[in-house]
Design an enzyme around this catalytic site. Structure first.
Site, PDB file in Angstrom:
ATOM      1  N   SER A 179     -30.905   2.359 -30.272  1.00 16.92           N
ATOM      2  CA  SER A 179     -31.245   0.993 -30.691  1.00 16.92           C
ATOM      3  C   SER A 179     -30.077   0.020 -30.552  1.00 16.92           C
ATOM      4  O   SER A 179     -30.034  -0.993 -31.231  1.00 16.92           O
ATOM      5  CB  SER A 179     -31.743   0.954 -32.146  1.00 16.92           C
ATOM      6  OG  SER A 179     -32.976   1.608 -32.241  1.00 16.92           O
ATOM      7  N   TYR A 248     -35.618  -5.614 -31.675  1.00 13.47           N
ATOM      8  CA  TYR A 248     -36.565  -5.560 -32.789  1.00 13.47           C
ATOM      9  C   TYR A 248     -36.807  -6.866 -33.525  1.00 13.47           C
ATOM     10  O   TYR A 248     -37.762  -6.974 -34.257  1.00 13.47           O
ATOM     11  CB  TYR A 248     -36.096  -4.520 -33.818  1.00 13.47           C
ATOM     12  CG  TYR A 248     -35.894  -3.182 -33.196  1.00 13.47           C
ATOM     13  CD1 TYR A 248     -36.986  -2.488 -32.676  1.00 13.47           C
ATOM     14  CD2 TYR A 248     -34.633  -2.629 -33.080  1.00 13.47           C
ATOM     15  CE1 TYR A 248     -36.804  -1.262 -32.075  1.00 13.47           C
ATOM     16  CE2 TYR A 248     -34.438  -1.399 -32.480  1.00 13.47           C
ATOM     17  CZ  TYR A 248     -35.530  -0.723 -31.980  1.00 13.47           C
ATOM     18  OH  TYR A 248     -35.362   0.478 -31.389  1.00 13.47           O
ATOM     19  N   ASP A 289     -34.229   5.566 -18.767  1.00 10.36           N
ATOM     20  CA  ASP A 289     -33.805   4.171 -18.597  1.00 10.36           C
ATOM     21  C   ASP A 289     -32.781   4.049 -17.465  1.00 10.36           C
ATOM     22  O   ASP A 289     -31.821   4.831 -17.410  1.00 10.36           O
ATOM     23  CB  ASP A 289     -33.180   3.652 -19.893  1.00 10.36           C
ATOM     24  CG  ASP A 289     -34.157   3.674 -21.068  1.00 10.36           C
ATOM     25  OD1 ASP A 289     -35.351   3.957 -20.848  1.00 10.36           O
ATOM     26  OD2 ASP A 289     -33.711   3.403 -22.199  1.00 10.36           O
ATOM     27  N   GLU A 302     -29.781   6.322 -19.517  1.00  5.92           N
ATOM     28  CA  GLU A 302     -29.948   7.321 -20.574  1.00  5.92           C
ATOM     29  C   GLU A 302     -31.405   7.765 -20.607  1.00  5.92           C
ATOM     30  O   GLU A 302     -32.265   7.150 -19.977  1.00  5.92           O
ATOM     31  CB  GLU A 302     -29.584   6.728 -21.945  1.00  5.92           C
ATOM     32  CG  GLU A 302     -30.472   5.559 -22.353  1.00  5.92           C
ATOM     33  CD  GLU A 302     -30.455   5.266 -23.854  1.00  5.92           C
ATOM     34  OE1 GLU A 302     -29.962   6.096 -24.637  1.00  5.92           O
ATOM     35  OE2 GLU A 302     -30.974   4.210 -24.240  1.00  5.92           O
ATOM     36  N   ASN A 304     -34.301   8.735 -23.729  1.00  3.56           N
ATOM     37  CA  ASN A 304     -34.531   8.733 -25.161  1.00  3.56           C
ATOM     38  C   ASN A 304     -35.600   9.777 -25.440  1.00  3.56           C
ATOM     39  O   ASN A 304     -36.694   9.718 -24.874  1.00  3.56           O
ATOM     40  CB  ASN A 304     -34.963   7.345 -25.611  1.00  3.56           C
ATOM     41  CG  ASN A 304     -33.802   6.372 -25.526  1.00  3.56           C
ATOM     42  OD1 ASN A 304     -32.883   6.418 -26.331  1.00  3.56           O
ATOM     43  ND2 ASN A 304     -33.797   5.530 -24.508  1.00  3.56           N
ATOM     44  N   GLY A 308     -38.841   4.319 -28.764  1.00  2.00           N
ATOM     45  CA  GLY A 308     -39.579   3.387 -29.616  1.00  2.00           C
ATOM     46  C   GLY A 308     -41.070   3.626 -29.401  1.00  2.00           C
ATOM     47  O   GLY A 308     -41.531   3.776 -28.281  1.00  2.00           O
TER      48      GLY A 308
HETATM   49  P1  ADP Z   1     -29.063   2.789 -26.833  1.00  2.00           P
HETATM   50  O1  ADP Z   1     -29.215   4.274 -26.826  1.00  2.00           O
HETATM   51  O2  ADP Z   1     -28.547   2.304 -28.139  1.00  2.00           O
HETATM   52  O3  ADP Z   1     -30.277   2.064 -26.348  1.00  2.00           O
HETATM   53  P2  ADP Z   1     -27.837   2.041 -24.282  1.00  2.00           P
HETATM   54  O4  ADP Z   1     -26.831   2.893 -23.605  1.00  2.00           O
HETATM   55  O5  ADP Z   1     -29.182   2.009 -23.671  1.00  2.00           O
HETATM   56  O6  ADP Z   1     -27.870   2.473 -25.807  1.00  2.00           O
HETATM   57  O7  ADP Z   1     -27.261   0.557 -24.344  1.00  2.00           O
HETATM   58  C1  ADP Z   1     -27.980  -0.503 -24.932  1.00  2.00           C
HETATM   59  C2  ADP Z   1     -28.044  -1.697 -24.015  1.00  2.00           C
HETATM   60  O8  ADP Z   1     -26.722  -2.158 -23.680  1.00  2.00           O
HETATM   61  C3  ADP Z   1     -28.695  -1.423 -22.653  1.00  2.00           C
HETATM   62  O9  ADP Z   1     -30.090  -1.514 -22.730  1.00  2.00           O
HETATM   63  C4  ADP Z   1     -28.068  -2.529 -21.796  1.00  2.00           C
HETATM   64  O10 ADP Z   1     -28.663  -3.801 -22.056  1.00  2.00           O
HETATM   65  C5  ADP Z   1     -26.658  -2.584 -22.328  1.00  2.00           C
HETATM   66  N1  ADP Z   1     -25.758  -1.682 -21.569  1.00  2.00           N
HETATM   67  C6  ADP Z   1     -25.399  -0.447 -21.961  1.00  2.00           C
HETATM   68  N2  ADP Z   1     -24.568   0.128 -21.080  1.00  2.00           N
HETATM   69  C7  ADP Z   1     -24.383  -0.746 -20.092  1.00  2.00           C
HETATM   70  C8  ADP Z   1     -23.611  -0.738 -18.884  1.00  2.00           C
HETATM   71  N3  ADP Z   1     -22.865   0.316 -18.541  1.00  2.00           N
HETATM   72  N4  ADP Z   1     -23.673  -1.851 -18.077  1.00  2.00           N
HETATM   73  C9  ADP Z   1     -24.439  -2.914 -18.430  1.00  2.00           C
HETATM   74  N5  ADP Z   1     -25.190  -2.980 -19.557  1.00  2.00           N
HETATM   75  C10 ADP Z   1     -25.160  -1.924 -20.397  1.00  2.00           C
HETATM   76 MG    MG Z   2     -31.079   2.257 -24.450  1.00  2.00          MG
HETATM   77 MG    MG Z   3     -30.924   5.326 -26.465  1.00  2.00          MG
END
Ligand code: ADP
Ligand code: MG
Ligand code: MG
Length: 345
Positions: A179, A248, A289, A302, A304, A308
């Site tokens: 999140s 959210y 994702d 990643e 999940n 959600g």
């Molecule tokens: P979570 O598991 O909390 O969703 P994420 O790794 O998906 O964590 O990171 C959350 C958000 O941050 C992503 O959806 C994206 O918008 C941004 N983000 C994360 N890592 C990167 C990256 N390496 N480059 C650009 N945007 C990123």
């Molecule tokens: Mg994410």
């Molecule tokens: Mg995640």
């Protein structure tokens, strides 16, 4: 005969509130001619409260918090005093999506929806997950990681390494969370320092990734040994990145389903999503994702293992557009849970 389904929700996690919303939506969607619904609320402190059987939807999430009007129980009561056909852990983040609850359900020998112990814990830890993706040859952005004590001993050395190996912008994240909690984007060393302090509030291990400018595309995967993929969806955040607020609270983020991708890109996304599912030994469901750059590169960000799951969340919407509506999706997940359980017996 009705199936007795136990919903586990809330949880000792920064994603507690999200889980409550999910539980409310799942209760509303469950067909009560097929399911007897048994709620168990887990407080933020980790205490378990069993509520009475629910015979229909609830108006608000407050009604689902059975601290005063429920019965406090301990996990072993799940088999000693009640008999459930299946448990649906609607829990996000640590202490629920990370293999802990799954391990308990394995020990109690109760069928449960979603990923098993290994996939859940590997999927929760972004460092372990990315190491496994790397081994499977899945393209991803460069990353480094630290545990708190290494950083505390020599913070400047950690920052030097980030600047040398990744540069700016970079993203600093707790290794085990979701999140977007505790995540920061950094453009200089001062921000990096703040971001480390913030991320270490949530975890003793953090990951730092090279920042990319890219579209965010997601695919739902459903199945056990023969996983199927949904259509692709795109997240279009109005903000700089898809943070907790945009996930959210502000309702500003647009979900575009199906995403505008070429047939080739969609094939690549499906292949990568399926490979990610297999390399983590997933079962039931994942949402995979991706980052898709303008010059056409696809990186996995990643997966999940309990994405959600309200009717307005990406995963159920992806399946809706693929022809599986929300109540059908829940039933399919229950079937997959029972199938996996029977296979193991
Ligand atoms: P979570 O598991 O909390 O969703 P994420 O790794 O998906 O964590 O990171 C959350 C958000 O941050 C992503 O959806 C994206 O918008 C941004 N983000 C994360 N890592 C990167 C990256 N390496 N480059 C650009 N945007 C990123
Ligand atoms: Mg994410
Ligand atoms: Mg995640």
């Amino acid at each position: 005969m009705k199936k007795n389904i136990c919903l586990l929700y809330g949880g000792k996690s920064a994603e507690h509130e999200v889980s409550l919303q999910t539980a409310k939506a799942v209760i509303q969607a469950l067909d009560t001619s097929k399911f007897a619904i048994h709620p168990i609320f887990i407080t933020k402190e980790g205490a378990w409260f069993k509520g009475p059987e629910l015979t229909g939807p609830v108006e608000s999430v407050e009604e689902l918090q059975f601290v005063d009007n429920g019965q406090q129980i301990y996990p072993n009561a799940l088999t000693e005093n009640f008999s459930y056909d299946v448990v649906f852990p609607l829990l996000h983040g640590p202490n629920g999506e990370d293999g802990t609850v799954q391990g308990m359900l394995e020990l109690l020998n109760i069928p449960y929806v979603g990923n098993g112990v290994l996939a859940s814990s590997a999927g929760m830890d972004k460092v372990i997950m990315k190491n496994l993706f790397a081994q499977a040859g899945l393209e991803q952005v460069n990353y480094v990681w630290f545990i708190r004590s290494t950083w505390e001993a020599a913070p400047e050395r950690a920052y030097d390494q980030v600047e040398k190996e990744l540069g700016y912008p970079c993203f600093v994240k707790p290794a085990n969370l979701g999140s977007s909690v505790g995540i920061s984007k950094c453009d200089n060393r001062e921000e990096l320092d703040k971001a480390f302090i913030e991320a270490f509030k949530y975890d003793r291990k953090i990951i730092i990734e090279e920042g990319v400018t890219a579209r965010e595309i997601e695919i739902g995967v459903l199945g056990n040994d023969f996983p199927e993929c949904s259509v692709a969806g795109e997240i279009v955040p109005k903000k700089e990145f898809y943070d907790y607020q945009s996930k959210y609270l502000d309702g500003e983020t647009a979900l575009v389903i199906p995403a505008e991708v070429t047939a080739e890109q969609y094939t690549e996304l499906r292949t990568m999503a399926t490979n990610a599912f297999k390399v983590l030994d997933c079962s039931g469901l994942i949402r995979a994702d991706f980052f898709v750059t303008n010059d056409g590169k696809t990186f996995i960000n990643e997966v999940n293992t309990m994405p959600g799951f309200t009717p307005f969340s990406m995963f159920p919407l992806l399946w809706k557009h693929t022809g599986v509506d929300y109540p059908q999706l829940i039933e399919r997940l229950v079937e997959l849970a029972l199938e996996r359980y029977q296979e193991k017996q």
